[in-house]
Motif scaffolding. Structure first.
Motif, PDB file in Angstrom:
ATOM      1  N   SER A  94      53.034  42.736  47.558  1.00  0.00           N
ATOM      2  CA  SER A  94      52.185  42.245  46.504  1.00  0.00           C
ATOM      3  C   SER A  94      52.670  40.903  45.989  1.00  0.00           C
ATOM      4  O   SER A  94      51.897  40.026  45.667  1.00  0.00           O
ATOM      5  N   HIS A 100      46.695  39.243  46.460  1.00  0.00           N
ATOM      6  CA  HIS A 100      46.650  40.565  45.840  1.00  0.00           C
ATOM      7  C   HIS A 100      46.862  40.503  44.335  1.00  0.00           C
ATOM      8  O   HIS A 100      47.627  39.705  43.832  1.00  0.00           O
ATOM      9  N   VAL A 102      47.038  43.427  41.167  1.00  0.00           N
ATOM     10  CA  VAL A 102      46.915  44.831  40.772  1.00  0.00           C
ATOM     11  C   VAL A 102      46.585  44.880  39.290  1.00  0.00           C
ATOM     12  O   VAL A 102      47.410  44.536  38.458  1.00  0.00           O
ATOM     13  N   SER A 103      45.379  45.269  38.976  1.00  0.00           N
ATOM     14  CA  SER A 103      45.027  45.302  37.556  1.00  0.00           C
ATOM     15  C   SER A 103      44.941  46.746  37.088  1.00  0.00           C
ATOM     16  O   SER A 103      44.718  47.655  37.874  1.00  0.00           O
ATOM     17  N   GLU A 641      44.071  52.725  46.394  1.00  0.00           N
ATOM     18  CA  GLU A 641      44.340  51.309  46.682  1.00  0.00           C
ATOM     19  C   GLU A 641      45.484  51.170  47.685  1.00  0.00           C
ATOM     20  O   GLU A 641      45.422  50.356  48.601  1.00  0.00           O
ATOM     21  N   LYS A 688      37.930  46.148  42.576  1.00  0.00           N
ATOM     22  CA  LYS A 688      38.791  47.309  42.331  1.00  0.00           C
ATOM     23  C   LYS A 688      38.059  48.606  42.690  1.00  0.00           C
ATOM     24  O   LYS A 688      38.660  49.559  43.170  1.00  0.00           O
ATOM     25  N   ARG A 693      42.736  44.982  46.262  1.00  0.00           N
ATOM     26  CA  ARG A 693      43.572  44.213  45.351  1.00  0.00           C
ATOM     27  C   ARG A 693      43.423  42.728  45.657  1.00  0.00           C
ATOM     28  O   ARG A 693      44.096  41.897  45.083  1.00  0.00           O
TER      29      ARG A 693
END
Ligand SMILES: Nc1ncnc2c1ncn2[C@@H]1O[C@H](COP(=O)(O)OP(=O)(O)OP(=O)(O)O)[C@@H](O)[C@H]1O
Length: 766
Positions: A94, A100, A102-103, A641, A688, A693
């Motif tokens: 990541s 990418h 990531v939320s 994910e 998402k 991502r």
């Protein structure tokens, strides 16, 4: 054009995402912050961390995230409560990969704009079904003029005791007069029998008029029924065959493509009295099959008229009508009428149906259910808007305002909650906008939570990398092969419990015909709980038993399509439920369209609380278990994910699905585009819900489905392409790729644009 706007949305310029600069030294967090600063996402020294106001509640611009992340309930960090739990290799991946992001599921989600309407204190009375058979005892098939043998056959063999309101109206009209007719009635009100019964009765009566040998398969082709898809043609033909079991001397057949033309020709040569066909295939036989003698055709039925037009069959239909006119001759069978009766049938009355009427009908009678057959309340409510199309009154519809990020997890939660008890819901259809999304959801929903299996490295230790292990793959394949040889049926592992296993099906127009048929039959005949994820290929006319619930995960391309989709439930007076997912913002205005479908202004239309869906789906029903629903939902989402990230084939599926979904979104009809404004879509949040991502600008999957290049060009040119739809919906037409067909498609597109200002595309079906 909106379409162009959408394409621009995809391309996030280099000024937003610059090529990676290497940051060395410090902890990984330091390096990440430095990287973000360089990307202008965190402004050093800018004391105000205030996100700038976005006009659109859906649109949270990149860079609006507060510099300091908040802790979530689960103790993790926003923007990666998951981070702690992720294997090191992924954290590194990541960090390495600037694409990418990531939320967190539960941060930065736009709130619904419209407050929930105050709940009605008085309990809402269950509406009386509007498409049920008339059980007053006065209206029987015999009273309407059907022959005693046919009426007895309906009662004893087909267990049909009384006609529906539209059957009553159409049987009495079509037996009495020979004028053309336009039959319009609600979904699931028995329109097929409404036109087949008088037609069969009239043809059966010819036998009595023929003193000698009677009518038989060689006496001539008397009726042609046209329907837009093979599935529908097959369904009509089954109903017809059942009816003809009381008149075995009459023979019906189909020409719908999907088999060798030679076999169809042989069937036509043997002789048929009633033919069910798709327009493309019929045109082909009219041009090339000498054995097809249409001189005695006296009844022509155009079923699902608006769909026939939507799919670009205008030219073919015009050709068929003029060929039938030109080839008509007096019949040698006594009693055959001199003029041909054309019957147009549709549940919705669109502009294009009127146009079809102009092409095919002469002085047509408009046949609708008699208002006297409706209950008084409905009649009164209906007075001012007589022609407005209604959904079956007993159908309970609801809508949920679900933020883009929460869509996938909410769908899973809703399915979990739906199938928590055995027997409460048997069959559910989930409609989405494109084939790629069907395939992606099928994989996600058939996946067990945490399903990966660990790979051993050379030293026999567990590897960090969690790509689906060979064992898991093999087990999955075995399970699927047991259910279907084609990979279109799988256990719905993501949402079913051992006490109530649910089978998952997938269906779209890009599947070969035999697989479509197999899957549809399997879903229709399933005696256990089943879910079918599909495109609009299953929206029209299909009569699938025991569908209790319809979920519109993606709203339909037009309100008419919505009506047909939800019409797969609440048929023939039975109960049914429908839920539509809408996003906060402009999509909320669609609620007004939903209300218009009801006679009482939509009292039965309710809002389902989006948080409640998640709470009940992931938290369970007890107070104790529901506490950590947010954590469980986050866990589930992160797991999906990671699974996508680690398995290239699923990652690609997610990316394809995302791309196709966004493209499909741009094809809502012009009149409704303000409610589905592509420019208001937050692509990052939406990604998402496809387990991605990636940053939206970096999602670009090369190679579309076969046949979509053409659509892509059309799309770029801002035209709603109908050609693609036709390819998907009626493969018999797909073989007609000659110049004439292209020209017809071009004209059709122009017409669609003229009538509807753009409109649907191949996404309806493919
Ligand atoms: N009089 C009747 N009594 C009981 N069942 C009936 C009767 N007429 C039709 N049916 C059944 O009702 C179901 C729906 O019929 P049909 O498919 O013709 O509806 P429809 O109005 O064409 O729906 P749609 O608009 O969705 O195409 C079928 O299963 C059919 O067998």
């Amino acid at each position: 054009m909106a379409d162009d706007g959408m394409l621009l949305n995809f391309a996030i310029s280099d000024s937003v995402i610059k090529p990676e600069a290497k940051f060395k030294g410090g902890t990984w967090r330091d390096r990440l912050s430095a990287k973000k600063r360089s990307q202008h996402r965190v402004k050093p020294g800018d004391g105000s961390n205030k996100p700038h106001e976005s006009k659109n509640p859906n649109k949270v611009a990149i860079g609006t995230r507060p510099a300091k992340r908040q802790r979530t309930e689960s103790g993790g960090f926003e923007d990666g409560g998951d981070r702690e739990r992720r294997p090191r290799s992924q954290q590194q991946q990541s960090q390495r990969d600037p694409r990418h992001f990531v939320s967190s599921l539960f941060s930065s989600n736009p709130e619904p704009q419209n407050a929930e309407e105050p709940k009605n204190e008085e309990p809402i009375e269950d509406a009386k079904p509007t498409n049920a058979p008339l059980i007053d005892g006065i209206d029987t098939f015999t009273n309407l003029g059907l022959s005693p043998s046919l009426a007895a056959h309906l009662l004893t063999k087909l267990e049909l005791k009384a006609p529906t309101a539209i059957q009553k109206a159409s049987i009495s009209q079509l037996l009495k007069e020979e004028s053309d007719a336009f039959i319009q009635a609600e979904t699931g009100s028995g329109k097929t029998l409404a036109y087949l019964l008088p037609l069969v009765q009239r043809i059966m009566a010819l036998s009595k008029a023929t003193k000698e040998a009677g009518v038989h398969r060689d006496s001539g082709l008397f009726a042609i029924v046209l329907a837009p898809t093979r599935e529908l043609c097959k369904q009509i033909s089954v109903v017809l065959e059942n009816l003809l079991r009381c008149a075995t001397w009459l023979v019906a057949g189909t020409v719908i493509g999907g088999e060798k033309k030679k076999s169809e020709k042989a069937r036509l040569r043997k002789g048929l009295n009633i033919l069910v066909a798709t327009p493309g295939r019929l045109v082909d036989h009219l041009d090339n099959t000498e054995a097809l003698d249409v001189s005695s055709v006296r009844w022509l039925v155009l079923d699902e008229g608006d769909r026939l037009m939507d799919m670009g069959f205008e030219e073919e239909l015009q050709g068929i009508v003029s060929k039938l006119d030109a080839r008509q001759r007096p019949s040698r069978v006594p009693g055959v009428p001199t003029r041909r009766t054309t019957i147009l049938c549709s549940a919705t009355l669109k502009m294009n149906v009127q146009r079809l009427g102009e092409i095919s009908l002469k002085d047509a009678v408009h046949i609708k259910a008699d208002p006297e057959d409706e209950d008084e309340k409905a009649r009164n409510a209906n007075k001012d808007e007589e022609d407005f199309f209604r959904v079956p009154a007993q159908l309970k519809q609801s809508y949920a305002i679900v933020a883009a990020k929460l869509r996938l997890v909410s769908l899973t939660a809703y399915l979990k909650r739906t199938f928590i008890r055995k027997g409460s819901v048997m069959k559910t259809i989930v409609f989405v906008s494109c084939a790629d999304e069907v395939d992606f959801l099928f994989e996600v929903l058939s996946r067990k939570h945490g399903e990966r299996g660990h790979k051993k490295n050379d030293d026999g230790d567990d590897e960090d990398e969690n790509e689906e292990s060979d064992d898991v793959k093999k087990e999955k394949e075995k399970e699927r092969a047991e259910l279907s040889p084609h990979g279109t049926i799988a256990p719905g592992s993501a949402f079913s419990i051992p006490a109530n296993p649910v089978t998952l099906h997938r269906l779209h127009g890009s599947l070969p015909q035999h697989i479509r048929t197999f899957t549809l039959n399997s879903f229709a005949n399933s005696k256990t709980a089943s879910v079918m994820v599909c495109t609009d290929v299953a929206a029209r006319g299909l009569d699938l038993p025991n569908v209790d619930l319809v979920i519109e995960y993606d709203p339909a391309f037009s309100a008419d399509d919505h009506t047909h989709r939800i019409g797969r439930t609440a048929r023939l007076g039975r109960d049914g439920r429908a839920l539509i997912f809408l996003q906060p913002g402009c999509e909320e205005n669609y609620v007004e369209i939903l209300k218009r479908g009801y006679r009482d202004g939509g009292k039965a239309l309710t809002r389902t609380d989006a948080t409640e869906i998640l709470k009940r789906g992931f938290g369970g029903t007890s107070e104790h278990s529901s506490k950590n629903w947010e954590e469980k939902a986050t866990d589930w989402q992160m797991d999906v994910e990671r699974w996508a990230l680690e398995n290239p084939q699923y990652l690609e599926m997610g990316r394809r699905a995302f791309q196709s979904h966004v493209r499909a979104y741009a094809t809502h009809i012009a009149a409704e585009r303000s409610m589905f404004n592509i420019k208001e879509l937050h692509l990052g949040h939406l990604a998402k819900s496809f387990a991605l991502r990636d940053r939206p600008g970096k999602i670009n999957v090369p190679g579309l489905r076969p046949g979509k290049e053409e659509t892509k060009k059309d799309f770029k040119a801002g035209r709603g392409a109908t050609l693609g739809k036709r390819k998907a919906g009626d493969d018999s037409a797909a073989s007609n790729t000659d110049e004439a067909t292209r020209e017809a498609a071009r004209k059709m597109r122009a017409k669609m644009k003229e009538h509807m200002g753009g409109g649907a595309s191949e996404f309806n079906l493919a």
